[in-house]
Write a protein that holds these residues in place. Structure first.
Motif, PDB file in Angstrom:
ATOM      1  N   MET A 146       1.024  -1.523   0.008  1.00 43.00           N
ATOM      2  CA  MET A 146      -0.308   0.286   0.366  1.00 43.00           C
ATOM      3  C   MET A 146       1.324   1.199  -0.130  1.00 43.00           C
ATOM      4  O   MET A 146       0.277   2.054  -0.559  1.00 43.00           O
ATOM      5  CB  MET A 146      -0.962  -0.338   1.190  1.00 43.00           C
ATOM      6  CG  MET A 146      -1.632  -0.733   1.204  1.00 43.00           C
ATOM      7  SD  MET A 146      -2.415  -0.940  -0.180  1.00 43.00           S
ATOM      8  CE  MET A 146      -4.036  -0.239   0.527  1.00 43.00           C
ATOM      9  N   LEU A 147       2.156   1.040   0.572  1.00 43.87           N
ATOM     10  CA  LEU A 147       3.001   1.963   0.594  1.00 43.87           C
ATOM     11  C   LEU A 147       4.173   2.412  -0.545  1.00 43.87           C
ATOM     12  O   LEU A 147       4.831   3.511  -0.527  1.00 43.87           O
ATOM     13  CB  LEU A 147       3.807   2.028   1.806  1.00 43.87           C
ATOM     14  CG  LEU A 147       2.781   2.932   2.972  1.00 43.87           C
ATOM     15  CD1 LEU A 147       3.762   2.487   4.360  1.00 43.87           C
ATOM     16  CD2 LEU A 147       2.319   4.081   2.933  1.00 43.87           C
ATOM     17  N   ARG A 148       4.245   1.354  -1.289  1.00 43.60           N
ATOM     18  CA  ARG A 148       5.065   1.235  -2.429  1.00 43.60           C
ATOM     19  C   ARG A 148       5.372   2.477  -3.234  1.00 43.60           C
ATOM     20  O   ARG A 148       5.709   2.694  -4.034  1.00 43.60           O
ATOM     21  CB  ARG A 148       5.089   0.103  -2.811  1.00 43.60           C
ATOM     22  CG  ARG A 148       5.763  -0.161  -3.428  1.00 43.60           C
ATOM     23  CD  ARG A 148       5.951  -2.120  -4.299  1.00 43.60           C
ATOM     24  NE  ARG A 148       6.683  -2.185  -2.640  1.00 43.60           N
ATOM     25  CZ  ARG A 148       5.589  -3.668  -2.790  1.00 43.60           C
ATOM     26  NH1 ARG A 148       5.304  -4.483  -4.262  1.00 43.60           N
ATOM     27  NH2 ARG A 148       5.654  -5.223  -2.124  1.00 43.60           N
ATOM     28  N   PRO A 149       3.812   2.804  -3.287  1.00 39.07           N
ATOM     29  CA  PRO A 149       3.820   3.550  -4.363  1.00 39.07           C
ATOM     30  C   PRO A 149       4.398   5.244  -4.470  1.00 39.07           C
ATOM     31  O   PRO A 149       4.794   5.701  -4.983  1.00 39.07           O
ATOM     32  CB  PRO A 149       2.019   4.199  -5.270  1.00 39.07           C
ATOM     33  CG  PRO A 149       1.761   3.039  -4.525  1.00 39.07           C
ATOM     34  CD  PRO A 149       2.802   2.744  -4.050  1.00 39.07           C
ATOM     35  N   PHE A 150       3.917   5.571  -3.186  1.00 36.13           N
ATOM     36  CA  PHE A 150       4.739   6.707  -2.110  1.00 36.13           C
ATOM     37  C   PHE A 150       6.098   6.665  -1.781  1.00 36.13           C
ATOM     38  O   PHE A 150       7.287   7.422  -0.969  1.00 36.13           O
ATOM     39  CB  PHE A 150       4.237   6.576  -1.081  1.00 36.13           C
ATOM     40  CG  PHE A 150       2.750   6.893  -1.239  1.00 36.13           C
ATOM     41  CD1 PHE A 150       1.736   7.799  -2.421  1.00 36.13           C
ATOM     42  CD2 PHE A 150       1.874   5.321  -0.767  1.00 36.13           C
ATOM     43  CE1 PHE A 150       0.667   7.775  -3.070  1.00 36.13           C
ATOM     44  CE2 PHE A 150       0.338   5.757  -1.039  1.00 36.13           C
ATOM     45  CZ  PHE A 150      -0.813   6.697  -1.817  1.00 36.13           C
ATOM     46  N   ALA A 151       6.596   5.817  -1.987  1.00 39.57           N
ATOM     47  CA  ALA A 151       8.245   4.824  -1.268  1.00 39.57           C
ATOM     48  C   ALA A 151       9.670   6.294  -1.995  1.00 39.57           C
ATOM     49  O   ALA A 151      10.506   6.169  -1.540  1.00 39.57           O
ATOM     50  CB  ALA A 151       8.577   3.397  -2.247  1.00 39.57           C
ATOM     51  N   HIS A 152       8.881   6.458  -2.970  1.00 43.10           N
ATOM     52  CA  HIS A 152       9.814   7.068  -3.942  1.00 43.10           C
ATOM     53  C   HIS A 152       9.990   9.018  -4.183  1.00 43.10           C
ATOM     54  O   HIS A 152      10.719   9.360  -4.654  1.00 43.10           O
ATOM     55  CB  HIS A 152      10.091   6.732  -5.025  1.00 43.10           C
ATOM     56  CG  HIS A 152      10.865   5.481  -5.717  1.00 43.10           C
ATOM     57  ND1 HIS A 152      12.054   5.325  -5.102  1.00 43.10           N
ATOM     58  CD2 HIS A 152       9.987   4.803  -6.004  1.00 43.10           C
ATOM     59  CE1 HIS A 152      12.286   3.460  -5.283  1.00 43.10           C
ATOM     60  NE2 HIS A 152      10.908   3.158  -5.833  1.00 43.10           N
ATOM     61  N   SER A 153       9.048   9.498  -2.869  1.00 44.22           N
ATOM     62  CA  SER A 153       8.866  10.819  -3.114  1.00 44.22           C
ATOM     63  C   SER A 153       8.699  10.733  -1.113  1.00 44.22           C
ATOM     64  O   SER A 153       8.633  10.089  -0.645  1.00 44.22           O
ATOM     65  CB  SER A 153       8.228  11.151  -3.807  1.00 44.22           C
ATOM     66  OG  SER A 153       6.537  10.313  -2.778  1.00 44.22           O
ATOM     67  N   GLY A 154       8.296  12.261  -1.439  1.00 45.99           N
ATOM     68  CA  GLY A 154       8.390  12.646  -0.144  1.00 45.99           C
ATOM     69  C   GLY A 154       7.270  12.522   0.860  1.00 45.99           C
ATOM     70  O   GLY A 154       6.395  12.768   2.130  1.00 45.99           O
ATOM     71  N   VAL A 155       5.956  11.735  -0.113  1.00 46.47           N
ATOM     72  CA  VAL A 155       5.133  11.085   0.388  1.00 46.47           C
ATOM     73  C   VAL A 155       4.454  10.656   0.843  1.00 46.47           C
ATOM     74  O   VAL A 155       3.603  10.315   1.442  1.00 46.47           O
ATOM     75  CB  VAL A 155       3.659  11.258  -0.724  1.00 46.47           C
ATOM     76  CG1 VAL A 155       2.432  11.228  -0.011  1.00 46.47           C
ATOM     77  CG2 VAL A 155       3.563  12.804  -1.611  1.00 46.47           C
TER      78      VAL A 155
END
Length: 187
Positions: free
Chosen positions: A124-133
Motif C-alpha cells: 500500500m505504501l510502495r507507490p509513495f516510497a520514492h517521494s516525500g509523500v
C-alpha cells in the motif's frame, strides 16, 4: 424486485375484507348513556369502572410536593464512559510515540531505498516510497490506531476498557522495529 412487489401486494387488505369490516361496524351501533348522577348505577349495557385497589391520598404531607412516581434512581439506557486524566496523558504519549515511530520508519525506508539496499515491503505504501509523500502516507496507520485506542478507552465493555492501550503500543512497536531494521540495512 418482483418478490418485493408480491409481498407488498399480498399485504394490502382485499376490498371484500374492508367492505365486510365497514358493514359490521355500521350494523353494531355504539350505545352511549348520558348518566350524570354519581350515585346511580350505570346502564347494564355499559361496563362499570373498576374500583381502585389502593386509596389515593389527595393531600401531600406538610412541605412535601406530590410526586407522580416514587423517588428512586433511574438507570440510564446508555452508560457513558469517560477517560481519566491519567489515561488521557498516556493516550497522548502513545499517540506521539506512534507518530514518531511512523516518521522514523518512513525516514529509514527512504534512506534504505536511496542507498539501493532495501525496498518498501508494504504494497500500500510502495507507490509513495520514492517521494516525500511517504512521510504523510505512513501517518495513516497511527491515526487509525489512535482512534481505535480512544474508542476502546470509552467502550461499554470492561475488557475493551482494560486493553485500550494495545493498538497504539503495537503500532508504535512495529514502526520502531521496521525503522531499526531499515537502519541496520544501511549500515
Amino acid at each position: 424486485m418482483i418478490f418485493a412487489a408480491l409481498v407488498l401486494l399480498c399485504a394490502v387488505p382485499q376490498n371484500d375484507d374492508v367492505a365486510k369490516t365497514a358493514k359490521a361496524a355500521a350494523d353494531n351501533p355504539v350505545l352511549v348513556s348520558e348518566n350524570t348522577d354519581k350515585d346511580s348505577k350505570s346502564s347494564p349495557l355499559l361496563p362499570s369502572m373498576p374500583e381502585p385497589k389502593a386509596e389515593v391520598k389527595a393531600e401531600a404531607a406538610a412541605g412535601e410536593p406530590m410526586a407522580a412516581f416514587p423517588a428512586r434512581p433511574v438507570r440510564p439506557a446508555v452508560m457513558a464512559m469517560h477517560e481519566t486524566a491519567t489515561q488521557r496523558k498516556v493516550w497522548y504519549g502513545l499517540a506521539i510515540a506512534g507518530h514518531a515511530g511512523a516518521a522514523f520508519d518512513a525516514w529509514s525506508t527512504r534512506r534504505a531505498i536511496t542507498a539501493g539496499v532495501g525496498v518498501e515491503g508494504n504494497p500500500m505504501l510502495r507507490p509513495f516510497a520514492h517521494s516525500g509523500v511517504l512521510y504523510v502516507a505512513t501517518q495513516a496507520s497511527p491515526v487509525l490506531m489512535d482512534y481505535l485506542g480512544k474508542r476502546m478507552m470509552t467502550s461499554q465493555h470492561s475488557w475493551l476498557r482494560k486493553m485500550w492501550w494495545l493498538p497504539q503500543t503495537a503500532g508504535a512497536g512495529m514502526s520502531f522495529a521496521a525503522g531499526a531494521h531499515n537502519t541496520g540495512l544501511v549500515q
